[in-house]
Design an enzyme around this catalytic site. Structure first.
Site, PDB file in Angstrom:
ATOM      1  CG  ASP A  53      60.463   8.470  20.746  1.00  0.00           C
ATOM      2  OD1 ASP A  53      59.586   8.157  21.571  1.00  0.00           O
ATOM      3  OD2 ASP A  53      60.816   9.651  20.531  1.00  0.00           O
TER       4      ASP A  53
ATOM      5  CG  HIS B  20      60.633  12.614  22.916  1.00  0.00           C
ATOM      6  ND1 HIS B  20      60.735  11.246  22.765  1.00  0.00           N
ATOM      7  CD2 HIS B  20      60.587  12.835  24.251  1.00  0.00           C
ATOM      8  CE1 HIS B  20      60.739  10.675  23.965  1.00  0.00           C
ATOM      9  NE2 HIS B  20      60.648  11.611  24.881  1.00  0.00           N
TER      10      HIS B  20
END
Length: 313
Positions: A150, A177
């Site tokens: 990310d 996530h």
């Protein structure tokens, strides 16, 4: 050098990850475990002329040998997301895999630093924690969910917008996530940049849905495996530098946390000889990020509880 095991080394993430870890000079011994094809991957990787020794392990009967003496264990094992599949569809299969592997870690290398990649990370990290607790060996500092992709995506996408080399860009990404749980703190980006509200929304959406972007582009041929392997190798390197005693090793990771009221949360952490040595507070956020945080926490809470109840059921 350090002893590193990859569990799920023959998979879509596992193979490129094994190659990248073989290239890391901090690694002296690399164990490659899987339930299929690990001898072939091991033979292939072992021909690389880098310092580390490579050994392969096939099937659950060899899991104990794969794990004994390991200092860092990286877990990309699981099935990948296919088009039209939610991360929840993955849940029961991958939850079972992570449970089995965590039980083995508890028995054969309970002091290892564990990096969990298997999706959904928001649930698989709590699953591993419960298994380790049940075995009486849980150390929250040593269990980390890998959310580095990310951050990698945020750095890349913001770099594109700003016309900068992504290596000169840093965006902390907090929360979880998956989807809306992923919260890029663009207001804390380095170098500081003034994005319009629209740019912030578009960038945030793209970072949150980077995985889907790749799944759709691959049209049935897999999910984000190569960029994930890159991010996991970078994160593993940070863990190894921490183990070596390097100062100032800071990464975002999904860990047991008191940053929010949730038991697990991704934020910036400092890595050291025992894994997570310090967890940093969120720092200053703007109104858009505070709204995003509330959305993130709501979904994240459900995913964490789903993981915990998978073990407690």
């Amino acid at each position: 050098g350090f002893k590193v095991a990859i569990l799920g080394a023959a998979g879509g993430i596992g193979q490129p990850l094994a190659m990248l870890v073989k290239m890391n000079p901090l690694v002296s011994l690399l164990h490659l475990y899987d339930v299929v094809n690990s001898p072939g991957v091991t033979a292939d990787i072992s021909h690389m002329d880098t310092a580390s020794m490579v050994r392969g392990f096939l099937g659950e009967q060899n899991l104990s040998d794969a794990l004994t003496g390991m200092e860092l264990v990286i877990i990309p094992a699981g099935i990948p997301r296919k088009p039209g599949m939610t991360r929840d569809d993955l849940f029961n299969i991958n939850a079972g895999i992570v449970k089995t592997l965590s039980e083995a870690i508890a028995e054969f290398c309970p002091k290892a630093i564990v990096n969990i990649i298997s999706n959904p990370v928001n649930s698989t990290v709590p699953i591993a924690a419960e298994v380790l607790k049940n075995a009486g060996v849980y150390d929250p500092r040593r269990l980390l969910g890998v959310t580095k992709l990310d951050v990698v995506r945020a750095n890349t996408f913001l770099g594109e917008v700003l016309g900068l080399d992504p290596r000169d860009v840093y965006v902390p990404v907090v929360g979880g996530h998956a989807g809306v749980t992923i919260l890029p703190l663009l207001s804390q980006a380095k170098p500081p940049c003034s994005l319009t509200e629209e740019e912030t929304k578009v960038l945030t959406y793209r970072i949150q849905n980077g995985g889907t972007e790749v799944v759709e582009a691959k049209v049935g041929a897999g999910s984000a495996t190569l960029s994930m392997a890159y991010a996991a190798a970078e994160f593993a390197d940070a863990c190894l530098r921490g183990l070596r005693g390097d100062a100032g090793v800071v990464e975002c990771a999904f860990v047991a946390s008191q940053v929010t009221e949730l038991p697990f949360f991704a934020s910036k952490v400092r890595l050291g000889r025992d894994g997570v040595e310090e967890i940093y507070p969120l720092g200053p956020t703007n109104e858009y990020e505070r709204m995003g945080l509330e959305k993130s926490k709501k979904e994240l809470s459900e995913s964490i509880n789903k993981g915990i109840s998978f073990i407690k059921k």
